[in-house]
Design a protein around this motif. Structure first.
Motif, PDB file in Angstrom:
ATOM      1  N   ILE A   3       0.837  -1.201   0.000  1.00 37.59           N
ATOM      2  CA  ILE A   3       0.000   0.000   0.000  1.00 37.59           C
ATOM      3  C   ILE A   3       0.870   1.248   0.000  1.00 37.59           C
ATOM      4  N   GLN A   4       1.996   1.201   0.708  1.00 32.91           N
ATOM      5  CA  GLN A   4       2.935   2.315   0.662  1.00 32.91           C
ATOM      6  C   GLN A   4       3.419   2.553  -0.764  1.00 32.91           C
ATOM      7  N   ASN A   5       3.724   1.476  -1.477  1.00 31.60           N
ATOM      8  CA  ASN A   5       4.140   1.586  -2.875  1.00 31.60           C
ATOM      9  C   ASN A   5       3.023   2.139  -3.744  1.00 31.60           C
ATOM     10  N   LEU A   6       1.824   1.677  -3.490  1.00 32.72           N
ATOM     11  CA  LEU A   6       0.672   2.045  -4.317  1.00 32.72           C
ATOM     12  C   LEU A   6       0.276   3.502  -4.142  1.00 32.72           C
ATOM     13  N   THR A   7       0.367   4.028  -2.898  1.00 32.92           N
ATOM     14  CA  THR A   7      -0.184   5.350  -2.602  1.00 32.92           C
ATOM     15  C   THR A   7       0.868   6.453  -2.453  1.00 32.92           C
ATOM     16  N   SER A   8       2.141   6.130  -2.657  1.00 37.42           N
ATOM     17  CA  SER A   8       3.180   7.150  -2.532  1.00 37.42           C
ATOM     18  C   SER A   8       3.533   7.792  -3.864  1.00 37.42           C
ATOM     19  N   ARG A   9       3.104   7.181  -4.960  1.00 37.11           N
ATOM     20  CA  ARG A   9       3.335   7.745  -6.292  1.00 37.11           C
ATOM     21  C   ARG A   9       2.001   7.895  -6.999  1.00 37.11           C
ATOM     22  N   ASN A  10       2.042   8.513  -8.167  1.00 36.31           N
ATOM     23  CA  ASN A  10       0.782   8.753  -8.871  1.00 36.31           C
ATOM     24  C   ASN A  10       0.975   8.679 -10.389  1.00 36.31           C
ATOM     25  N   ASP A  11       0.302   7.715 -11.010  1.00 39.93           N
ATOM     26  CA  ASP A  11       0.240   7.716 -12.473  1.00 39.93           C
ATOM     27  C   ASP A  11      -1.211   7.641 -12.954  1.00 39.93           C
ATOM     28  N   LEU A  12      -2.139   8.006 -12.058  1.00 38.99           N
ATOM     29  CA  LEU A  12      -3.551   8.115 -12.423  1.00 38.99           C
ATOM     30  C   LEU A  12      -3.911   9.593 -12.498  1.00 38.99           C
ATOM     31  N   HIS A  13      -4.160  10.072 -13.693  1.00 38.92           N
ATOM     32  CA  HIS A  13      -4.446  11.486 -13.899  1.00 38.92           C
ATOM     33  C   HIS A  13      -5.929  11.669 -14.210  1.00 38.92           C
ATOM     34  N   PHE A  14      -6.596  12.429 -13.353  1.00 37.31           N
ATOM     35  CA  PHE A  14      -8.047  12.591 -13.476  1.00 37.31           C
ATOM     36  C   PHE A  14      -8.460  13.266 -14.782  1.00 37.31           C
ATOM     37  N   THR A  15      -7.578  14.061 -15.369  1.00 39.69           N
ATOM     38  CA  THR A  15      -7.928  14.742 -16.619  1.00 39.69           C
ATOM     39  C   THR A  15      -8.219  13.740 -17.739  1.00 39.69           C
ATOM     40  N   ASP A  16      -7.631  12.543 -17.649  1.00 32.62           N
ATOM     41  CA  ASP A  16      -7.898  11.517 -18.668  1.00 32.62           C
ATOM     42  C   ASP A  16      -9.374  11.124 -18.681  1.00 32.62           C
ATOM     43  N   LEU A  17     -10.031  11.254 -17.533  1.00 30.57           N
ATOM     44  CA  LEU A  17     -11.425  10.822 -17.430  1.00 30.57           C
ATOM     45  C   LEU A  17     -12.363  11.681 -18.269  1.00 30.57           C
ATOM     46  N   ILE A  18     -11.947  12.908 -18.583  1.00 28.61           N
ATOM     47  CA  ILE A  18     -12.817  13.783 -19.382  1.00 28.61           C
ATOM     48  C   ILE A  18     -12.258  14.053 -20.776  1.00 28.61           C
ATOM     49  N   ASN A  19     -10.987  13.702 -20.990  1.00 33.02           N
ATOM     50  CA  ASN A  19     -10.368  13.999 -22.286  1.00 33.02           C
ATOM     51  C   ASN A  19     -10.465  12.860 -23.293  1.00 33.02           C
ATOM     52  N   LYS A  20     -10.706  11.650 -22.821  1.00 37.88           N
ATOM     53  CA  LYS A  20     -10.801  10.514 -23.736  1.00 37.88           C
ATOM     54  C   LYS A  20     -11.643   9.418 -23.093  1.00 37.88           C
ATOM     55  N   PRO A  21     -12.207   8.511 -23.907  1.00 37.70           N
ATOM     56  CA  PRO A  21     -13.003   7.412 -23.329  1.00 37.70           C
ATOM     57  C   PRO A  21     -12.143   6.596 -22.363  1.00 37.70           C
ATOM     58  N   THR A  22     -12.578   6.543 -21.123  1.00 39.08           N
ATOM     59  CA  THR A  22     -11.778   5.886 -20.082  1.00 39.08           C
ATOM     60  C   THR A  22     -12.651   4.979 -19.231  1.00 39.08           C
ATOM     61  N   ALA A  23     -12.120   3.824 -18.908  1.00 45.35           N
ATOM     62  CA  ALA A  23     -12.776   2.912 -17.960  1.00 45.35           C
ATOM     63  C   ALA A  23     -11.792   2.642 -16.830  1.00 45.35           C
ATOM     64  N   LEU A  24     -12.138   3.085 -15.636  1.00 41.42           N
ATOM     65  CA  LEU A  24     -11.286   2.881 -14.462  1.00 41.42           C
ATOM     66  C   LEU A  24     -11.906   1.818 -13.572  1.00 41.42           C
ATOM     67  N   PHE A  25     -11.209   0.711 -13.421  1.00 41.66           N
ATOM     68  CA  PHE A  25     -11.670  -0.371 -12.547  1.00 41.66           C
ATOM     69  C   PHE A  25     -10.967  -0.252 -11.195  1.00 41.66           C
ATOM     70  N   ILE A  26     -11.750  -0.328 -10.138  1.00 42.44           N
ATOM     71  CA  ILE A  26     -11.202  -0.338  -8.779  1.00 42.44           C
ATOM     72  C   ILE A  26     -11.463  -1.724  -8.212  1.00 42.44           C
ATOM     73  N   VAL A  27     -10.450  -2.569  -8.274  1.00 41.63           N
ATOM     74  CA  VAL A  27     -10.590  -3.963  -7.833  1.00 41.63           C
ATOM     75  C   VAL A  27     -10.312  -4.023  -6.339  1.00 41.63           C
ATOM     76  N   ILE A  28     -11.341  -4.338  -5.558  1.00 43.53           N
ATOM     77  CA  ILE A  28     -11.210  -4.373  -4.101  1.00 43.53           C
ATOM     78  C   ILE A  28     -11.619  -5.752  -3.586  1.00 43.53           C
ATOM     79  N   PRO A  29     -10.755  -6.458  -2.909  1.00 37.23           N
ATOM     80  CA  PRO A  29     -11.121  -7.792  -2.413  1.00 37.23           C
ATOM     81  C   PRO A  29     -12.254  -7.729  -1.405  1.00 37.23           C
ATOM     82  N   ASP A  30     -13.353  -8.415  -1.694  1.00 43.21           N
ATOM     83  CA  ASP A  30     -14.506  -8.356  -0.798  1.00 43.21           C
ATOM     84  C   ASP A  30     -14.272  -9.093   0.506  1.00 43.21           C
TER      85      ASP A  30
END
Length: 695
Positions: free
Chosen positions: A379-406
């Protein structure tokens, strides 16, 4: 059969008497046959009984016909006599509406009201699936858009196969190609739809908390950092103040998501205090940077950037650092206490800095429990950097999956934080347009919505989202789950703002009763039958009748749904399971990205001990300067005693706090009100100290 034998026993004398039917009808029918033969031979309609009898005697088959008819009439008489008389009431539908006008939409009405889309055919339509039809290999769907959708469906009710997967498919094949943010507890939505989405021109992204080694990175503090950078480099004081308020609000919302309110909790004080400390830590880190920049107010943009890169680069502004700092009790308290009394970070952390030992211990324990997930190396690795840019969500067709173990509810907080921040970003982007709407719709498909920690201000999100071209599909097992997470007041607002609701299945009686009432009542004719035999009679009255009972609703057949739409009659619809569709889309096991491991301690950890040491050195240096000035100016007399000096210092601090209070005087937000309350408490405490000194 037993019932008919019983009736036969009761009617036996009537049956014996009825035997007279056979000879009477036999003779009568013979004469009728004879008359018919006579008329046929003479071609004259003249009744001659003697001639008729002679003619019938000469025809052999006439006896058989008469006997057959006579016996048949007797048997019919016996059946009618022994038939069980129905005296219970029965109902019949009617077009009258005296006691209610609820009714089901017909198939024709469903097709007229909701666009019909053929599977894998490009169309302009998009939205949520409400009905499906499979005719051999031809599959069609009915969809509805421009509203939120609440789905009630328990485990194995078919919501994923019958609704979510087809909804992703239909939206991906539309010409508009809306952005989709999809929570995916099992990871099957991503694996089944990734290839299809990429073929349709979508940029597929995944935050994979089930397989952390193969996930994009996302820093929950990135948006706050971006706003803070914007505030530092702006020269407009009004804009700077607005950005500061926005930053404080975003920090507060983030902390509240990390410490979700429990509506059954007996002692919320510890949770609220922990929430405040986390806010204070994040604010304190940002204040450290501002303090460093204020030491030289004439810095150029390049010089400012150099200091930022040295003091607080983005890689060191992360929740993993915050979680570690929150465990350092002594250093943390010292870090807060060394600040000015007007420091918002210090004010926010007052429960920690001024509390009793036991209170501080309980607060620290609460924080450690809530932020335990950020001690996980992945989680430290996952949340200390960022390659998810929110602008992509409005600039091009985007599907963001949030896979969360139930099976691990610790990870759900990441989904809550992400959805909350994406929504805020989308609202800000929508406000830039003249109509305050996004150019293309964005769909949030939230499976297991009730398992996600409460999203701050969800009642506002659900109320305002549809008007901004932002739509939510919330999937829960029953209404009580929403109440448990958001409380009854907010839960009712969420429920009321979902103008489309899909009922699949529930084992919760209150939920079933609610939907049975929502379906309403129709006017029916109640037919009552009384009496026996020839004396039997019927009476008809109008009454109200539920469109469906609670029991029938709870036993709804598999792959059937009931659709509720505001201002429309409900509909019974069918769903086609995704696995039955003949589709070339295969399960995809290819990995989208491999998470690179980082050296967190060396490159990503924000060490407050260095800040404390630096500030201590500054204090020492300042003291040395003051001493040297005093020694070099022998003519300067001490005009204040220690007591008087303390009095003046307190007055100065009170004045500084009042100036700080004025900055938030017109800010009526929740965050602003809390800051003003905290400042007033500080002023009151200092005024009491001042009074005691004067006495």
């Amino acid at each position: 059969m037993k019932k008919y034998l019983k009736q036969l026993k009761k009617r036996k004398w009537w049956l014996v008497t009825g035997l007279l039917i056979i000879p009477v009808t036999y003779i009568f029918i013979l004469f009728l046959i004879g008359i018919a033969i006579t008329i046929a031979k003479t071609s004259q309609f003249h009744i001659n009984l003697k001639q008729a009898w002679i003619n019938v005697v000469t025809v052999n088959y006439s006896y058989l016909i008469a006997a057959t008819i006579s016996i048949s009439l007797y048997l019919l008489y016996g059946f009618k006599l022994c038939k069980i008389t129905k005296t219970e009431a029965r109902i019949k539908t009617t077009d009258k509406t005296d006691f209610g006008k609820a009714k089901w939409l017909t198939k024709k009405e469903i097709n007229n009201k909701f666009p019909t889309i053929r599977y894998q055919k490009i169309t302009k339509h998009h939205g949520f699936i409400i009905n499906a039809k499979q005719d051999k290999k031809i599959i069609t769907f009915n969809v509805h858009s421009n509203t939120h959708n609440l789905i009630i469906g328990g485990t194995r009710s078919g919501k994923t196969q019958g609704i979510v997967l087809p909804t992703i498919q239909i939206n991906s094949q539309s010409t508009i190609k809306p952005t989709m943010v999809i929570t995916d507890p099992k990871g099957e939505l991503y694996s089944l739809q990734r290839n299809n989405l990429e073929q349709q021109g979508y940029d597929v992204k995944v935050i994979n908390l089930r397989d952390l080694e193969n996930s994009m990175c996302w820093n929950p503090l990135q948006q706050i950092y971006n706003l803070h950078q914007k505030m530092i480099f702006t020269s407009n004081e009004q804009e700077k103040l607005l950005l500061r308020v926005q930053i404080q609000t975003d920090i507060q919302d983030l902390a509240r998501t990390l410490f979700p309110k429990s509506y059954h909790e007996k002692q919320p004080f510890w949770r609220d205090s922990g929430c405040n400390v986390i806010q204070a830590i994040i604010l304190g880190i940002l204040e450290d940077l501002e303090t460093k920049l204020k030491q030289n107010p004439n810095l150029t943009i390049q010089e400012k950037q150099e200091i930022i890169n040295k003091v607080l680069p983005i890689n060191k502004f992360n929740l993993a650092s915050v979680a570690i700092i929150a465990t350092m009790k002594k250093d943390l308290i010292q870090w807060f206490k060394q600040r000015q009394d007007t420091s918002i970070a210090k004010i926010t952390a007052s429960n920690l800095t001024e509390g009793e030992a036991d209170t501080i211990g309980n607060i620290m324990m609460t924080i450690a429990t809530q932020l335990n997930i950020f001690k996980n190396s992945f989680i430290q690795n996952l949340t200390s950097r960022n390659d998810l840019h929110f602008t992509d969500l409005i600039n091009k067709p985007t599907a963001l999956f949030i896979v969360i173990p139930d099976e691990n509810d610790n990870y759900y907080v990441i989904a809550s934080l992400l959805i909350s921040q994406i929504y805020k970003f989308l609202i800000a982007e929508a406000s830039k347009n003249k109509n305050n709407k996004l150019e293309k719709p964005v769909y949030f498909l939230c499976d297991e919505f009730a398992n996600i920690p409460a999203i701050p201000h969800m009642e506002r999100i659900i109320s305002a989202g549809a008007g901004r071209n932002i739509y939510f599909q919330l999937i829960v097992q029953d209404i009580q789950q929403i109440y448990a997470n958001y409380g009854e007041r907010v839960g009712k607002i969420i429920f009321a703002n979902c103008f489309l609701q899909t009922f699949l299945q529930t084992m919760e009686v209150e939920t079933a009763e609610r939907y049975a009432k929502m379906l309403g009542e129709q006017t029916v004719e109640q037919i009552s039958t009384s009496g026996k035999g020839v004396s039997k009679s019927q009476s008809t009255t109008l009454k109200a009748h539920s469109l469906i009972t609670v029991a029938d609703l709870m036993q709804l057949p598999q792959n059937q749904a009931i659709i509720f739409l505001s201002k429309e009659n409900p509909a019974k619809t069918k769903l086609v399971p995704w696995w039955t569709i003949n589709t070339p889309i295969l399960k995809d096991n290819n990995l989208i990205k491999t998470l690179e491991l980082i050296d967190f301690d060396k490159n990503y950890y924000y060490n407050i001990k260095k800040t404390i040491k630096t500030n201590t050195n500054l204090i020492v240096n300042n003291t040395e300067v003051k001493n040297s000035i005093t020694k070099s100016n022998d003519n300067i007399k001490v005009i204040n005693s220690k007591k008087e000096l303390n009095k003046e210092e307190i007055k100065l601090k009170i004045e500084q706090l009042r100036i700080e209070f004025k900055k938030y005087e017109t800010d009526n937000s929740i965050n602003g009100q809390e800051i003003k309350l905290a400042i007033n408490k500080q002023i009151e405490r200092l005024e009491n100290n001042l009074k005691s000194i004067i006495k």
